[in-house]
Design an enzyme around this catalytic site. Structure first.
Site: not given
Ligand code: PEP
Ligand code: MG
Length: 430
Positions: A48, A290, A314, A361
């Site tokens: 993140h 995911e 994920d 996403c």
């Molecule tokens: C993902 O897992 O691709 C996602 C968009 O969620 P995060 O990155 O917040 O885990």
């Molecule tokens: Mg995720």
């Protein structure tokens, strides 16, 4: 060691931060005016802190393993966040080279900026939706500045992380309303809270776990601690009157989890309607894909949900069993591995068979190598850091979906490695 850590929020001179790691909340506090870049020992492209650096447009290189051991405070350091290069104490020649690249990047950006108000259309005239990922209403400025056609992922957990207690229904309502109003009539996909993994709440201690990314997180917490989930859903339902709301649930592994979440949503909706609250009547309910189990069973899920949004960050880590934030296994973090591509294709096809749409996403949706393959697979919506949108729009303009279909077929069925597929796309596109 009794040494007080510097507070990243208080930095008031131009610096490149070199650190063992930066947490998502450290990164959120960085002031772009002073923080010219950061480099860390640990982390991965989709951790993140890296995702946030991308949306803040701070050049960052993570997962170097040992940068903190090879640089001293005050030394000069050159950071190329596009290619992942770091040079400590660069020669005049190296500095000039970095500066040249920075100038080229600025020139590219000026070119892409011309597409801000353009629709996203491929060379053969097909339209696809380019959406933005956001963490807070503050990110809306970048969303509009980069001509996003939607918000495809609002990571609401940052609202919880920015607070010293669970945010109230009214506080949440205000934040969601601001985003929906600002985007209206464009759609906004709000993801319900995804706490756990690498995202913690100081005021909500979670059990110490061996594998937090496989543990008590996201929808698992929401279904267990329903008072938190119901508060969030009420805030969302109330805000729905102010724009075009879509809701998705994170980390769904089974259809029962989705059905349980939907039941709670419908209960809260009925309660609010009974009390006379105005609520939109077209709220779509979807899930993040995911977890590999959900991807494999997408044909069944597609009968129950309104849409899918593929979370590759994920999905890749679980499919390859390679921690997305661990630099020692980052070689296994392979978005273009045929196994991942086939899973993604299966999800898209399954949705289309039931007349539903699929977005993505995860960071792969804005990756110039992945985008041509995704076009070839028929992905409908691409949600990414706002700062990637214009670059992807400019790329899509050059691509024809028929060509990309052939490319994706080769990538899924003839090639066998991640690197072969990367080369395949790069050769075609460049
Ligand atoms: C993902 O897992 O691709 C996602 C968009 O969620 P995060 O990155 O917040 O885990
Ligand atoms: Mg995720």
């Amino acid at each position: 060691m009794g040494v007080e850590l510097p507070n990243p929020a208080l930095i008031d001179e131009e610096v490149v931060i070199v650190a063992h790691d930066l947490t998502p909340s450290d990164t959120a506090q960085l002031n772009k005016k002073f923080v010219k870049g950061f480099v860390t020992d640990i982390g991965g492209r989709t951790a993140h802190s890296a995702i946030m650096a991308r949306s803040l447009e701070i050049p960052a290189v993570v997962g170097t393993d040992s940068v903190t051991k090879s640089v001293k405070a005050g030394e000069t350091i050159a950071v190329d966040g596009l290619n992942g290069d770091v040079v400590v104490d660069p020669s005049a020649e190296q500095q000039a080279d970095f500066e040249k690249q920075a100038k080229q990047y600025a020139a590219d950006r000026a070119e892409w900026a011309k597409l801000k108000t353009a629709k996203t259309v491929t060379a053969d005239g097909k339209h696809f939706e380019l959406a933005a990922n956001i963490g807070t209403p503050k990110d809306l400025e970048g969303v509009h500045a980069n001509g996003a056609e939607a918000v495809g992922l609002y990571r609401t957990e940052f609202l919880y992380m920015d607070s010293s207690e669970l945010p109230s229904e009214d506080d949440q309502f205000e934040a969601y309303k601001e985003v929906l109003e600002s985007m209206s009539p464009k759609p906004v996909v709000v993801r319900t809270m995804d706490i756990g993994g690498d995202k913690h709440l100081p005021y909500m201690p979670l059990p110490e776990e061996m594998n937090p990314f496989l543990g008590y997180r996201a929808i698992r917490i929401s279904l267990d601690r329903q008072e938190i989930f119901r508060t969030q859903l009420r805030a969302l339902l109330r805000a729905s009157a102010f724009g075009k709301l879509r809701i998705m649930f994170p980390m769904i592994a089974t259809i029962q989890e989705f059905e349980a979440a939907k039941k709670i949503f419908l209960e809260e909706k009925a309660n609010l309607e009974k009390a006379g609250t105005k609520i939109a009547d077209d709220i779509q309910l979807g899930i993040m894909i995911e977890i590999p189990a959900a991807a494999v069973l997408a044909d069944q899920f597609a009968k129950h949900v309104d849409f899918f949004s593929i979370g590759t960050n994920d999905l890749i880590q679980y499919s390859m069993a390679a921690d997305r934030g661990n630099e020692h296994v980052s070689y296994l973090y392979q978005p273009y591995n045929p196994s991942i591509l086939r899973l993604v294709k299966h999800v898209i096809d399954s949705a289309h068979k039931e007349g539903k749409w699929t977005g993505m996403c995860g960071e792969a949706a804005g990756d110039p190598v992945m985008v041509p393959l995704l076009l070839g697979m028929g992905l409908d919506e691409y949600s990414m850091s706002a700062t990637s949108i214009l670059k992807v729009r400019s790329l899509m303009k050059r691509l024809s979906t028929e060509d990309m279909k052939k490319l994706a077929e080769t990538a899924m069925n003839e090639n066998i490695t991640n690197d072969q597929n990367k080369e395949l796309v790069e050769k075609f596109v460049n």
